[in-house]
Design a protein around this motif. Structure first.
Motif, PDB file in Angstrom:
ATOM      1  N   ILE A  11      12.480   0.190   5.208  1.00  0.00           N
ATOM      2  CA  ILE A  11      12.394  -0.763   3.684  1.00  0.00           C
ATOM      3  C   ILE A  11      10.894  -0.425   3.091  1.00  0.00           C
ATOM      4  CG2 ILE A  11      12.211  -2.801   2.527  1.00  0.00           C
ATOM      5  CD1 ILE A  11      14.673  -3.965   4.832  1.00  0.00           C
ATOM      6  N   GLU A  12       9.884  -0.311   4.013  1.00  0.00           N
ATOM      7  CA  GLU A  12       8.697  -0.098   3.454  1.00  0.00           C
ATOM      8  C   GLU A  12       8.452   1.349   2.707  1.00  0.00           C
ATOM      9  OE1 GLU A  12       5.932  -0.236   6.771  1.00  0.00           O
ATOM     10  OE2 GLU A  12       6.549  -2.323   7.252  1.00  0.00           O
ATOM     11  N   GLY A  13       9.389   2.202   3.243  1.00  0.00           N
ATOM     12  CA  GLY A  13       9.335   3.562   2.557  1.00  0.00           C
ATOM     13  C   GLY A  13      10.359   3.679   1.326  1.00  0.00           C
ATOM     14  N   LEU A  14      10.799   2.619   1.134  1.00  0.00           N
ATOM     15  CA  LEU A  14      11.668   2.766  -0.333  1.00  0.00           C
ATOM     16  C   LEU A  14      11.204   2.472  -1.511  1.00  0.00           C
ATOM     17  CD1 LEU A  14      14.980   1.213   1.710  1.00  0.00           C
ATOM     18  CD2 LEU A  14      14.461   3.502   1.628  1.00  0.00           C
ATOM     19  N   ASP A  15      11.651   2.776  -2.492  1.00  0.00           N
ATOM     20  CA  ASP A  15      11.245   2.291  -3.777  1.00  0.00           C
ATOM     21  C   ASP A  15      12.231   1.256  -4.086  1.00  0.00           C
ATOM     22  OD1 ASP A  15      10.262   2.448  -6.572  1.00  0.00           O
ATOM     23  OD2 ASP A  15      11.471   3.902  -7.277  1.00  0.00           O
ATOM     24  N   VAL A  16      11.937   0.075  -3.909  1.00  0.00           N
ATOM     25  CA  VAL A  16      12.867  -0.924  -4.024  1.00  0.00           C
ATOM     26  C   VAL A  16      12.834  -1.490  -5.348  1.00  0.00           C
ATOM     27  CG1 VAL A  16      13.286  -3.278  -3.292  1.00  0.00           C
ATOM     28  CG2 VAL A  16      12.661  -1.736  -1.543  1.00  0.00           C
ATOM     29  N   PRO A  28      15.796  -3.167  -9.019  1.00  0.00           N
ATOM     30  CA  PRO A  28      17.030  -3.137  -9.538  1.00  0.00           C
ATOM     31  C   PRO A  28      17.519  -1.904 -10.102  1.00  0.00           C
ATOM     32  CG  PRO A  28      15.651  -5.087 -10.540  1.00  0.00           C
ATOM     33  CD  PRO A  28      14.647  -4.054  -9.514  1.00  0.00           C
ATOM     34  N   ASN A  29      16.624  -0.952 -10.561  1.00  0.00           N
ATOM     35  CA  ASN A  29      17.088   0.103 -10.908  1.00  0.00           C
ATOM     36  C   ASN A  29      16.902   1.341 -10.168  1.00  0.00           C
ATOM     37  OD1 ASN A  29      17.933  -0.757 -13.442  1.00  0.00           O
ATOM     38  ND2 ASN A  29      16.054  -1.100 -14.094  1.00  0.00           N
ATOM     39  N   ALA A  30      16.383   1.138  -8.842  1.00  0.00           N
ATOM     40  CA  ALA A  30      16.013   2.178  -7.757  1.00  0.00           C
ATOM     41  C   ALA A  30      16.841   1.838  -6.411  1.00  0.00           C
ATOM     42  CB  ALA A  30      14.445   2.010  -7.268  1.00  0.00           C
ATOM     43  N   THR A  31      16.325   1.363  -5.466  1.00  0.00           N
ATOM     44  CA  THR A  31      16.958   1.203  -4.225  1.00  0.00           C
ATOM     45  C   THR A  31      17.125  -0.368  -3.797  1.00  0.00           C
ATOM     46  OG1 THR A  31      16.135   3.130  -3.037  1.00  0.00           O
ATOM     47  CG2 THR A  31      16.814   1.377  -1.730  1.00  0.00           C
ATOM     48  N   ARG A  32      18.625  -0.834  -3.820  1.00  0.00           N
ATOM     49  CA  ARG A  32      18.921  -1.925  -3.380  1.00  0.00           C
ATOM     50  C   ARG A  32      19.339  -2.060  -1.983  1.00  0.00           C
ATOM     51  NH1 ARG A  32      22.652  -3.712  -8.648  1.00  0.00           N
ATOM     52  NH2 ARG A  32      21.389  -3.195 -10.231  1.00  0.00           N
ATOM     53  N   VAL A  33      18.850  -3.044  -1.340  1.00  0.00           N
ATOM     54  CA  VAL A  33      19.277  -3.064   0.181  1.00  0.00           C
ATOM     55  C   VAL A  33      19.955  -4.198   0.441  1.00  0.00           C
ATOM     56  CG1 VAL A  33      18.038  -3.419   2.650  1.00  0.00           C
ATOM     57  CG2 VAL A  33      17.093  -2.001   0.662  1.00  0.00           C
ATOM     58  N   GLY A  34      20.916  -4.168   1.413  1.00  0.00           N
ATOM     59  CA  GLY A  34      21.659  -5.562   1.848  1.00  0.00           C
ATOM     60  C   GLY A  34      21.582  -5.243   3.589  1.00  0.00           C
ATOM     61  N   VAL A  35      22.157  -6.235   4.061  1.00  0.00           N
ATOM     62  CA  VAL A  35      22.049  -6.503   5.800  1.00  0.00           C
ATOM     63  C   VAL A  35      23.271  -7.353   5.931  1.00  0.00           C
ATOM     64  CG1 VAL A  35      20.912  -6.967   7.869  1.00  0.00           C
ATOM     65  CG2 VAL A  35      19.545  -6.367   5.904  1.00  0.00           C
ATOM     66  N   VAL A  36      24.050  -6.432   6.881  1.00  0.00           N
ATOM     67  CA  VAL A  36      25.372  -7.035   7.330  1.00  0.00           C
ATOM     68  C   VAL A  36      24.887  -7.189   8.809  1.00  0.00           C
ATOM     69  CG1 VAL A  36      27.947  -6.786   8.110  1.00  0.00           C
ATOM     70  CG2 VAL A  36      26.977  -6.347   5.654  1.00  0.00           C
ATOM     71  N   ASN A  37      25.125  -8.590   9.485  1.00  0.00           N
ATOM     72  CA  ASN A  37      24.867  -8.975  10.784  1.00  0.00           C
ATOM     73  C   ASN A  37      26.570  -9.054  11.580  1.00  0.00           C
ATOM     74  OD1 ASN A  37      23.926  -9.552  13.384  1.00  0.00           O
ATOM     75  ND2 ASN A  37      23.331 -11.595  12.787  1.00  0.00           N
ATOM     76  N   TYR A  38      26.540  -8.415  12.645  1.00  0.00           N
ATOM     77  CA  TYR A  38      28.044  -8.617  13.260  1.00  0.00           C
ATOM     78  C   TYR A  38      27.931  -8.805  14.773  1.00  0.00           C
ATOM     79  CZ  TYR A  38      28.406  -3.860  14.942  1.00  0.00           C
ATOM     80  OH  TYR A  38      28.363  -2.599  15.792  1.00  0.00           O
ATOM     81  N   ALA A  39      28.968  -9.268  15.298  1.00  0.00           N
ATOM     82  CA  ALA A  39      29.143  -9.477  16.661  1.00  0.00           C
ATOM     83  C   ALA A  39      30.934  -9.617  16.745  1.00  0.00           C
ATOM     84  CB  ALA A  39      28.599 -10.550  17.459  1.00  0.00           C
ATOM     85  N   ARG A  48      14.963  -8.189  -4.827  1.00  0.00           N
ATOM     86  CA  ARG A  48      14.485  -6.875  -5.551  1.00  0.00           C
ATOM     87  C   ARG A  48      13.087  -6.602  -5.042  1.00  0.00           C
ATOM     88  NH1 ARG A  48      18.535  -6.508  -9.597  1.00  0.00           N
ATOM     89  NH2 ARG A  48      20.585  -7.288  -8.629  1.00  0.00           N
ATOM     90  N   THR A  49      12.350  -7.023  -4.252  1.00  0.00           N
ATOM     91  CA  THR A  49      10.942  -6.653  -3.792  1.00  0.00           C
ATOM     92  C   THR A  49      11.188  -6.439  -2.084  1.00  0.00           C
ATOM     93  OG1 THR A  49      10.276  -8.693  -3.486  1.00  0.00           O
ATOM     94  CG2 THR A  49      10.213  -8.106  -5.554  1.00  0.00           C
ATOM     95  N   LYS A  50      10.370  -5.539  -1.979  1.00  0.00           N
ATOM     96  CA  LYS A  50       9.864  -5.313  -0.402  1.00  0.00           C
ATOM     97  C   LYS A  50       9.526  -6.698   0.174  1.00  0.00           C
ATOM     98  CE  LYS A  50       8.636  -0.416  -1.277  1.00  0.00           C
ATOM     99  NZ  LYS A  50       7.654   0.502  -0.771  1.00  0.00           N
ATOM    100  N   ALA A  51       8.639  -7.356  -0.466  1.00  0.00           N
ATOM    101  CA  ALA A  51       8.147  -8.543   0.347  1.00  0.00           C
ATOM    102  C   ALA A  51       9.287  -9.535   0.748  1.00  0.00           C
ATOM    103  CB  ALA A  51       7.076  -9.257  -0.515  1.00  0.00           C
ATOM    104  N   MET A  88       0.610  -1.238  -0.054  1.00  0.00           N
ATOM    105  CA  MET A  88      -0.017  -0.064   0.038  1.00  0.00           C
ATOM    106  C   MET A  88       0.940   1.219  -0.032  1.00  0.00           C
ATOM    107  SD  MET A  88      -3.162  -1.088   2.396  1.00  0.00           S
ATOM    108  CE  MET A  88      -4.006   0.186   1.676  1.00  0.00           C
ATOM    109  N   ALA A  89       1.980   1.162   0.650  1.00  0.00           N
ATOM    110  CA  ALA A  89       3.049   2.302   0.683  1.00  0.00           C
ATOM    111  C   ALA A  89       3.724   2.551  -0.693  1.00  0.00           C
ATOM    112  CB  ALA A  89       4.009   2.239   2.004  1.00  0.00           C
ATOM    113  N   ALA A  90       3.802   1.341  -1.443  1.00  0.00           N
ATOM    114  CA  ALA A  90       4.338   1.507  -2.706  1.00  0.00           C
ATOM    115  C   ALA A  90       3.887   2.455  -3.511  1.00  0.00           C
ATOM    116  CB  ALA A  90       4.525  -0.092  -3.344  1.00  0.00           C
TER     117      ALA A  90
END
Length: 441
Positions: A69-74, A76-87, A100-103, A31-33
């Protein structure tokens, strides 16, 4: 602002979902997309899951990530997101190339598990620089049109050095936001974050309130560029500016240009310089890509001489936004006036005329600029349309504020409207979020 039928229907849907508390994350994302076009960005979240972060707190971090992430235009040609987890070690949970999708992104985020050992933040930044932001992992080739952003979330003092590796990351073009929670070491956050620190360092008392930062990051990545806009810069080139500062002004203009969706159909930019006389550097629409536009700004020669701001404003109202100078009918008109001193002529009539003609006027002053004159030039509410800083070197902060506010008020991509809309998304998700967190406690 009168809601569009689409926005009205979306709001009704959200209100209903809030009442029943049955909306899931994918529904909210869908819905936010489309309401906000974010400029192409490679974003990597670097999240601390050391032993000091309890499992229930780590779940709250994941909810925060999902909401941003919900507020991003996700895409391939818009916003790409990665996550790095660390300890004590680092794990690449989500590559920039993977989802390449929000879901898909949100589902991957919900599956991340804490590592529960030490706190090697420097190691995580180095890993992100070498691996997460590499082309092999889906990062795009460095370009002025693509932003690289790292968002670090941590609650403790690193067990390794972060200053030098963070500097290397910034030098590589990565903009770093540092979020500290609870017992975090604030000096470390400042060593990691990009300038200006006020915009890039955040602190929350506990993980339970980290979601209050959602709005900031939704605003930060909203380019508000779905509507066509004609933007004209009116730049003071008087002798008081001095050559070295005039170069900073040109960089400041290009900072704002970077945030606009410059194209034939979207943002057009014109540039006028004034001192004792007025000189049009280039009209609206001459350059329809950022590279050519920014190159033209860099070539602007410094005029020197006096400060005839009133004369410059008359030129703006009589010429700059005319069809003969490239202005488009029915398109939002934005004037950005920069000055570093008191005008040597009367500005009142021209400033009034600009606003009467419906132009959205921003006034930016540095050094000896007179705040009363800035307020007279600026559109209502003046507090949102005039800016002052004592030093040319701090103009970058103003550039960021202007980027957020250059939006068409009647368009659903208008920033304040977007934030209000997404606040309703957050409210609708609140019951689900609490239920989700309690499940893991």
């Amino acid at each position: 602002m009168t809601p569009t039928p689409m926005l009205f229907l979306l709001l009704l849907g959200l209100i209903g979902a809030q009442a029943t508390a049955t909306m899931d994350l994918r529904t909210a994302a869908a819905m936010a997309a489309g309401l906000c076009k974010t400029r192409p960005t490679d974003i990597v979240f670097i999240i601390d899951s050391s032993r000091s972060v309890r499992p229930s707190e780590f779940e709250q971090v994941k909810v925060f990530l999902a909401k941003v992430i919900e507020g991003l235009d996700v895409g391939p040609n818009a916003t790409r997101v990665g996550v790095v987890n660390y300890a004590s070690r680092v794990k690449n949970e989500v590559s920039l190339k993977t989802h390449r999708t929000k879901a898909g992104l949100i589902k991957a985020v919900t599956k991340i598990e804490p590592l529960s050992t030490g706190t090697m933040t420097g190691l995580a930044i180095q890993f992100s620089l070498n691996v997460a932001f590499s082309e092999a992992e889906g990062a795009r080739v460095k370009s002025p049109d693509i932003s690289k952003v790292a968002i670090i979330v941590t609650d403790g003092r690193p067990q390794d050095n972060v200053k030098e590796v963070a500097q290397r990351a910034r030098d590589a073009g990565i903009e770093i936001f540092a979020i500290g929670v609870g017992r975090v070491d604030m000096s470390t956050l400042k060593q990691m974050a990009s300038d200006p620190l006020d915009d890039h360092v955040d602190y929350v008392e506990s993980y339970s309130v980290i979601e209050k930062l959602t709005k900031k990051f939704q605003e930060a990545f909203c380019a508000c560029s779905n509507s066509a806009t004609d933007v004209v810069f009116l730049i003071d080139g008087s002798k008081s500016v001095r050559p070295e500062n005039f170069e900073l002004v040109k960089k400041w203009i290009n900072q704002i240009v970077d945030k606009l969706d410059v194209s034939d159909a979207k943002a057009h930019v014109g540039l006028v310089q004034y001192s004792s006389s007025v000189r049009q550097e280039f009209p609206l629409g001459r350059y329809n890509n950022k590279k050519d536009l920014k190159d033209a700004v860099k070539k602007m020669a410094y005029m020197e001489r006096g400060t005839m701001t009133g004369q410059a404003l008359r030129y703006l109202t009589d010429n700059s936004f005319s069809p003969g100078q490239g202005a488009r009918p029915g398109v939002t008109k934005v004037g950005i006036v920069f000055t570093d001193g008191r005008s040597q002529d009367y500005i009142g009539d021209a400033a009034k005329k600009a606003k009467e003609q419906g132009y959205k006027m921003y006034a930016v002053g540095v050094g000896n600029a007179v705040e009363d004159e800035l307020k007279e030039i600026a559109s209502e509410p003046t507090g949102e349309h005039y800016f002052y800083t004592a030093d040319f070197k701090t103009m970058t902060q103003i550039a960021k504020k202007l980027q957020i506010n250059i939006c068409q008020e009647e368009d659903p991509c208008e920033c304040d409207s977007l934030v209000k809309f997404q606040k309703k998304v957050e409210d609708a998700l609140q019951a689900l979020t609490k239920k989700y967190i309690l499940y893991f406690m």
